[in-house]
Design a protein around this motif. Structure first.
Motif, short mmCIF file in Angstrom:
data_model
loop_
_atom_site.label_atom_id
_atom_site.label_comp_id
_atom_site.label_asym_id
_atom_site.label_seq_id
_atom_site.Cartn_x
_atom_site.Cartn_y
_atom_site.Cartn_z
N VAL A 1 0.75 -1.21 0.02
CA VAL A 1 0.06 -0.07 0.04
C VAL A 1 0.91 1.28 -0.03
CG1 VAL A 1 -1.95 -1.03 1.23
CG2 VAL A 1 -0.16 -0.08 2.66
N PHE A 2 2.00 1.09 0.10
CA PHE A 2 3.18 2.46 0.31
C PHE A 2 4.38 2.22 -0.57
CE2 PHE A 2 1.00 2.87 4.70
CZ PHE A 2 0.41 4.28 4.29
N ASN A 3 4.89 3.25 -1.31
CA ASN A 3 6.24 3.02 -1.65
C ASN A 3 7.00 4.30 -1.48
OD1 ASN A 3 8.57 2.42 -2.98
ND2 ASN A 3 7.53 2.15 -5.19
N GLN A 4 8.03 4.39 -0.62
CA GLN A 4 8.58 5.69 -0.18
C GLN A 4 9.66 5.77 -1.09
OE1 GLN A 4 11.10 6.83 3.80
NE2 GLN A 4 8.93 6.09 4.23
N LEU A 5 9.69 7.18 -1.69
CA LEU A 5 10.45 7.48 -2.85
C LEU A 5 10.99 8.84 -2.66
CD1 LEU A 5 7.98 5.92 -5.65
CD2 LEU A 5 10.21 4.96 -5.31
N GLN A 6 12.07 9.14 -3.23
CA GLN A 6 12.74 10.43 -3.26
C GLN A 6 11.85 11.49 -4.16
OE1 GLN A 6 16.90 11.17 -3.79
NE2 GLN A 6 16.67 13.06 -3.13
N LEU A 7 11.56 12.72 -3.78
CA LEU A 7 10.78 13.54 -4.64
C LEU A 7 11.01 14.99 -3.77
CD1 LEU A 7 9.04 14.31 -6.98
CD2 LEU A 7 7.05 13.66 -5.57
N SER A 8 11.42 15.98 -4.86
CA SER A 8 11.34 17.41 -4.43
C SER A 8 11.22 18.22 -5.76
CB SER A 8 12.54 17.77 -3.86
OG SER A 8 13.60 17.97 -4.45
N ILE A 9 10.93 19.37 -5.70
CA ILE A 9 10.97 20.41 -6.84
C ILE A 9 12.16 20.20 -7.70
CG2 ILE A 9 11.12 22.68 -7.71
CD1 ILE A 9 9.40 23.30 -5.40
N GLU A 10 13.36 19.91 -6.80
CA GLU A 10 14.67 19.85 -7.58
C GLU A 10 14.98 18.58 -8.06
OE1 GLU A 10 18.85 19.33 -8.36
OE2 GLU A 10 17.59 18.25 -6.65
N GLN A 11 14.56 17.38 -7.39
CA GLN A 11 14.65 15.99 -7.80
C GLN A 11 13.27 15.52 -8.10
OE1 GLN A 11 17.27 13.64 -7.65
NE2 GLN A 11 18.38 15.49 -7.69
N SER A 12 12.79 16.08 -9.43
CA SER A 12 11.42 15.72 -9.91
C SER A 12 11.39 14.58 -10.77
CB SER A 12 10.99 17.13 -10.34
OG SER A 12 11.83 17.47 -11.53
N GLN A 13 12.46 13.81 -11.07
CA GLN A 13 12.26 13.11 -12.17
C GLN A 13 11.18 11.83 -11.93
OE1 GLN A 13 15.02 13.23 -9.84
NE2 GLN A 13 15.36 11.47 -8.90
N LEU A 14 10.84 11.52 -10.70
CA LEU A 14 9.64 10.72 -10.53
C LEU A 14 8.26 11.01 -11.24
CD1 LEU A 14 8.79 8.12 -8.95
CD2 LEU A 14 7.74 9.98 -7.17
N ILE A 15 8.39 12.53 -11.36
CA ILE A 15 7.17 13.37 -12.04
C ILE A 15 7.48 13.26 -13.46
CG2 ILE A 15 5.70 15.24 -12.19
CD1 ILE A 15 5.94 15.48 -9.19
N ASP A 16 8.41 14.10 -13.67
CA ASP A 16 8.54 14.66 -15.25
C ASP A 16 9.28 14.07 -16.28
OD1 ASP A 16 11.25 14.83 -14.39
OD2 ASP A 16 11.27 17.21 -13.91
N GLN A 17 9.89 12.68 -16.14
CA GLN A 17 10.54 12.16 -17.07
C GLN A 17 9.65 11.75 -18.14
OE1 GLN A 17 10.56 8.74 -18.47
NE2 GLN A 17 12.31 9.18 -19.69
N ALA A 18 8.59 11.55 -18.01
CA ALA A 18 7.52 11.56 -19.06
C ALA A 18 7.52 12.89 -20.23
CB ALA A 18 5.96 11.05 -18.68
N LEU A 19 8.00 13.75 -19.64
CA LEU A 19 7.76 14.83 -20.71
C LEU A 19 8.98 14.76 -21.65
CD1 LEU A 19 8.00 18.43 -18.52
CD2 LEU A 19 6.16 17.62 -20.21
N TYR A 20 9.93 14.11 -21.50
CA TYR A 20 11.23 14.06 -22.50
C TYR A 20 11.27 12.54 -23.16
CZ TYR A 20 11.96 17.93 -19.31
OH TYR A 20 11.84 18.96 -18.88
N VAL A 21 10.05 11.84 -23.25
CA VAL A 21 10.22 10.67 -23.91
C VAL A 21 10.69 10.66 -25.15
CG1 VAL A 21 7.86 10.55 -24.36
CG2 VAL A 21 9.01 8.46 -24.16
N ASN A 22 11.50 10.11 -25.86
CA ASN A 22 12.20 9.70 -27.11
C ASN A 22 12.74 11.20 -27.63
OD1 ASN A 22 12.27 8.36 -29.39
ND2 ASN A 22 10.52 9.35 -30.40
N ASN A 23 13.23 11.90 -26.53
CA ASN A 23 13.89 13.22 -26.95
C ASN A 23 15.38 13.03 -26.86
OD1 ASN A 23 15.03 15.85 -26.98
ND2 ASN A 23 13.23 16.65 -25.99
N LYS A 24 16.20 13.03 -27.78
CA LYS A 24 17.25 12.61 -27.86
C LYS A 24 18.23 14.00 -27.66
CE LYS A 24 19.55 9.98 -31.07
NZ LYS A 24 20.02 9.48 -32.28
N THR A 25 17.83 14.94 -27.50
CA THR A 25 18.44 16.34 -27.20
C THR A 25 18.83 16.70 -25.73
OG1 THR A 25 16.41 17.52 -26.92
CG2 THR A 25 17.24 17.27 -29.32
#
Length: 309
Positions: free
Chosen positions: A169-193
């Motif tokens: 029921v829980f997964n404890q994961l690192q997340l902050s505005i600075e360490q936001s890869q948990l949230i924002d990796q999807a923005l850059y899918v298939n982006n080689k730049t």
């Protein structure tokens, strides 16, 4: 203080959690004050781990301090984590290690049960059948009511679920505005730049949402793992200006705005606050009642140095 009802997990839990890793630095009396301050401000969830302090000292300090508070055991949620065995330089999810550690946790916390037990970082050679046997014994005996993981990716959760009967029921994961890869990796899918396209989380956020697993965000004010906080950090002037602007608007501290940024996410996460300063905790609790707008959330995201492709 807003609360969550975790599906197949504990109910009416505060969305702000007091992380007790630094509690060994307090006297028993000051630790009791910290616990009382938390409860008085709506925080009913306390997070521990066997590796917090030498030989479980954080749990021991909490257990001694809790006896001074007059708070009823049933009015709080106690969570701890097992698996990190720094004394042996290994991560250990064996049945024997899980069971023996839970007994020691309960002794240190001076309680008969844990509301939640998390497996702490992956044991690279874990056997899910052993985990399942340990969880069955702990659940049947009443020593642990709910289970979860910490810093565990999607397929390892799937492997556990193949054998473990109890819901994770829980997964404890690192997340902050600075360490936001948990949230924002999807923005850059298939982006080689940009290196932002590198998959660092294996779709863990979406997996947890799809499977009703509540994410608990640790180090919500931190830069990386050990880089300190970005609050009032001269390396983050734009972010701090935006945090101050929104803090002034909502009448709270910059730290509260940074926590509110996480709580604004529709995944309905919990945020773990690790301060042992009662006033700082009171200030942090204000984040629970702030509802940033959609645009404010993006303003903060971009102020942290990110970009939109």
């Amino acid at each position: 203080m807003k609360t969550l009802n975790v599906k197949e997990g504990p109910q009416n839990v505060s969305n702000i959690v007091l992380g007790c890793m630094r509690m060994p630095a307090l006297s028993v009396e000051d630790a009791a004050k910290m616990i009382t301050t938390a409860v008085e401000n709506g925080v009913n969830f306390f997070d521990h781990a066997t590796c917090y302090g030498d030989d479980g000292e954080a749990e021991r300090r909490f257990g001694d301090a809790f006896q001074l508070t007059g708070i009823k055991r049933e009015d709080i949620i106690l969570q701890s984590k097992v698996g990190l065995q720094f004394d042996r330089n290994e991560f250990d999810w064996t049945k024997e290690n899980i069971l023996s550690n839970v007994d020691r946790i309960l002794e240190r916390l001076q309680t008969d049960y844990l509301d939640a037990l998390l497996l702490h970082r992956p044991d690279l050679i874990f056997e899910p059948e052993q985990v399942a046997e340990a969880f069955d014994e702990l659940y049947t005996s009443g020593k642990v009511r709910h289970f979860g993981v910490s810093n565990v990716p999607t397929l390892q959760m799937e492997l556990l679920k193949k054998h473990v009967k109890q819901p994770l029921v829980f997964n404890q994961l690192q997340l902050s505005i600075e360490q936001s890869q948990l949230i924002d990796q999807a923005l850059y899918v298939n982006n080689k730049t940009t290196d932002m396209s590198i998959d660092r989380d294996n779709g863990t956020l979406d997996y947890c949402r799809l499977n009703d697993i509540t994410i608990q965000a640790w180090s919500p004010l931190q830069i990386g793992m050990f880089g300190g906080t970005f609050i009032d950090n001269p390396d983050f002037p734009v972010l701090n200006d935006k945090l101050q602007e929104l803090g002034d608007k909502y009448g709270v501290t910059k730290a509260a705005i940074a926590l509110a940024w996480i709580l604004r996410h529709p995944a309905k996460m919990q945020v773990i606050v690790g301060t042992m300063n009662p006033q700082h905790l009171i200030e942090a609790c204000a984040a629970s009642d702030i509802e940033l707008t959609h645009n404010e959330w993006y303003q903060l995201y971009l102020a942290s140095g990110k970009f939109l492709p």
